[in-house]
Scaffold this motif. Sequence first.
Motif: not given
Length: 304
Positions: A2, A13, A15, A22, A75, A78
């Motif tokens: 992300h 991000g 994502g 990830e 996600e 952030h």
Amino acid sequence: MHGHGGPGGGPAGTGAVLSGGEWAVAAVLAAAVLAYGAGVVAVWVRGTDWPAGRLALWTCGWLCAGAALLGPVAERAHRDFAAHMAGHVLLGMLAPLLLVLAAPVTLALRALPRPSARALARLLASRAAAVPTHPLTAAVLSVGGLWALYPGGLYAAASSGPWGHAAVHAHVLASGYLFAFAVLGGPDPAPHRPSPPWRAAVLVAAIAAHNVLAKTVYAVPPPGVDPERARAGAEVMYYGGAPVEIALIVLLCAAWLGPRPAPAARPGQAGGRGAPARRGPSALTPGRDRRPAARSAGRTGGGR
């Protein structure tokens, strides 16, 4: 991975597809669940049952960790401090409690080959293990780490890159696990377990420090975090962590003040009243409970 925007307010991000990092996280989580399942199978093969509820607790614990590290919550964390705090509650409080209740060390002691199980038992009983498993040490690592992260100014530095994120997440999960195990004193073997009043005192102090931290974040946002988002995150930290804190109190008091199992009666002594307590197999003596008689013990909850 992300996008890693600025703390509390960077760009979102993408994502849409899991990045390499990830996928690595997902692989670690899956490996942890599979390893526990393999241990359960090994125990069954050796003739000892293992409570299915503990397998469920272990799986749910890693699902909580996965929700904090992958997917929409991770996600959004952030760029949204409230989502970041939701991840903190999942990763640092709920997931560790579920993982501790799954008794993975007890399972390892039963599933590992005898030499490896004995080595693990010696490690648990060693003086070196007494320091990190002490409730006071665990509380400093867990709650003290959060004080260093937010009022201490480490949050902005940790949010600047994936390695900082990974280090913070690993610390939050590990210290949360250590704290839950230390204050509960089980269900895994705890050779250095302090008395229940000692653990209760540390738990109450840690809860107070956690809640004071939430109010501090509400009043004084961490560097780089928008005040409005900081207040929303502080509320998630305060109210979202309360159910886990209550669960810890209930579990500790239930084991401390609840009814204790009656001592086993000697053969030939009717009812066992007045008979001296028969010492059962030590939780740190791997292999003894693999005998047929241990099948019933496995059904009653095993490692506690």
